[in-house]
Design a protein around this motif. Structure first.
Motif, PDB file in Angstrom:
ATOM      1  N   UNK A  27       0.844  -1.195   0.000  1.00  0.00           N
ATOM      2  CA  UNK A  27       0.000   0.000   0.000  1.00  0.00           C
ATOM      3  C   UNK A  27       0.879   1.245   0.000  1.00  0.00           C
ATOM      4  N   UNK A  28       1.850   1.261   0.887  1.00  0.00           N
ATOM      5  CA  UNK A  28       2.718   2.429   1.002  1.00  0.00           C
ATOM      6  C   UNK A  28       3.454   2.701  -0.302  1.00  0.00           C
ATOM      7  N   UNK A  29       3.907   1.659  -0.955  1.00  0.00           N
ATOM      8  CA  UNK A  29       4.609   1.823  -2.235  1.00  0.00           C
ATOM      9  C   UNK A  29       3.709   2.541  -3.236  1.00  0.00           C
ATOM     10  N   UNK A  30       2.460   2.105  -3.350  1.00  0.00           N
ATOM     11  CA  UNK A  30       1.546   2.716  -4.309  1.00  0.00           C
ATOM     12  C   UNK A  30       1.082   4.106  -3.870  1.00  0.00           C
ATOM     13  N   UNK A  31       0.949   4.308  -2.573  1.00  0.00           N
ATOM     14  CA  UNK A  31       0.597   5.639  -2.057  1.00  0.00           C
ATOM     15  C   UNK A  31       1.698   6.631  -2.423  1.00  0.00           C
ATOM     16  N   UNK A  32       2.948   6.240  -2.262  1.00  0.00           N
ATOM     17  CA  UNK A  32       4.057   7.127  -2.625  1.00  0.00           C
ATOM     18  C   UNK A  32       4.102   7.374  -4.132  1.00  0.00           C
ATOM     19  N   UNK A  35       2.175  10.361  -5.701  1.00  0.00           N
ATOM     20  CA  UNK A  35       2.782  11.687  -5.794  1.00  0.00           C
ATOM     21  C   UNK A  35       3.374  11.953  -7.171  1.00  0.00           C
ATOM     22  N   UNK A  36       3.743  10.912  -7.897  1.00  0.00           N
ATOM     23  CA  UNK A  36       4.333  11.063  -9.233  1.00  0.00           C
ATOM     24  C   UNK A  36       3.290  11.065 -10.350  1.00  0.00           C
ATOM     25  N   UNK A  37       2.062  10.722 -10.022  1.00  0.00           N
ATOM     26  CA  UNK A  37       1.020  10.648 -11.047  1.00  0.00           C
ATOM     27  C   UNK A  37       0.646  12.054 -11.509  1.00  0.00           C
ATOM     28  N   UNK A  38       0.532  12.235 -12.806  1.00  0.00           N
ATOM     29  CA  UNK A  38       0.266  13.559 -13.386  1.00  0.00           C
ATOM     30  C   UNK A  38      -1.188  13.753 -13.818  1.00  0.00           C
ATOM     31  N   UNK A  39      -2.062  12.815 -13.489  1.00  0.00           N
ATOM     32  CA  UNK A  39      -3.451  12.891 -13.952  1.00  0.00           C
ATOM     33  C   UNK A  39      -4.150  14.164 -13.495  1.00  0.00           C
ATOM     34  N   UNK A  40      -3.978  14.542 -12.239  1.00  0.00           N
ATOM     35  CA  UNK A  40      -4.655  15.733 -11.727  1.00  0.00           C
ATOM     36  C   UNK A  40      -4.151  16.995 -12.419  1.00  0.00           C
ATOM     37  N   UNK A 111       0.424  12.556   2.433  1.00  0.00           N
ATOM     38  CA  UNK A 111       1.468  11.612   1.994  1.00  0.00           C
ATOM     39  C   UNK A 111       2.851  12.203   2.244  1.00  0.00           C
ATOM     40  N   UNK A 112       3.006  13.488   1.958  1.00  0.00           N
ATOM     41  CA  UNK A 112       4.301  14.124   2.204  1.00  0.00           C
ATOM     42  C   UNK A 112       4.635  14.135   3.698  1.00  0.00           C
TER      43      UNK A 112
END
Length: 120
Positions: A27-32, A35-40, A111-112
């Motif tokens: 979960x933590x791996x995907x949560x982090x 932050x790199x996802x640019x969809x928003x 997350x940060x």
């Protein structure tokens, strides 16, 4: 702050995602990675440029990520915007952007905070 506290802070469903992904490390791996996802950012830019087809694609992608990670509050706001864009209701989609943005940035901030608390 731990991962469960992070989920509580941004209105997610930790138990649901734990049931799906089974391990906190996963979960933590995907949560982090979120932050790199640019969809928003792509959604925001597309709305500014009135490229509603691209905005729909981006917010729909965001919605799917949120569903998979049980980011409940952001899933709900992105679902409403997705529905408005599918119905070609550009005004309603635009009116919902402040809530979507608030929900998004609450997750990013939490997350940060989680990441920074690991170093302590």
């Amino acid at each position: 702050m731990n991962l469960k506290d992070c989920y509580i802070k941004f209105g997610g469903d930790f138990d649901e995602v734990l049931g799906r992904l089974r391990r906190e490390q996963t979960i933590q791996k995907f949560v982090y990675k979120f932050l790199d996802d640019k969809s928003f950012l792509l959604f925001e830019a597309s709305m500014r440029n009135k490229d509603y087809a691209e905005a729909l694609r981006a917010v729909h992608t965001l919605k799917g990520i949120c569903q998979n990670l049980s980011f409940t509050r952001l899933f709900e706001s992105s679902s409403l915007v997705t529905k408005a864009l599918k119905e070609n209701d550009w005004k309603q989609a635009g009116d919902m952007m402040p809530q979507l943005s608030k929900d998004y940035y609450e997750i990013v901030q939490a997350i940060e905070e989680l990441k920074s608390s690991e170093g302590e």
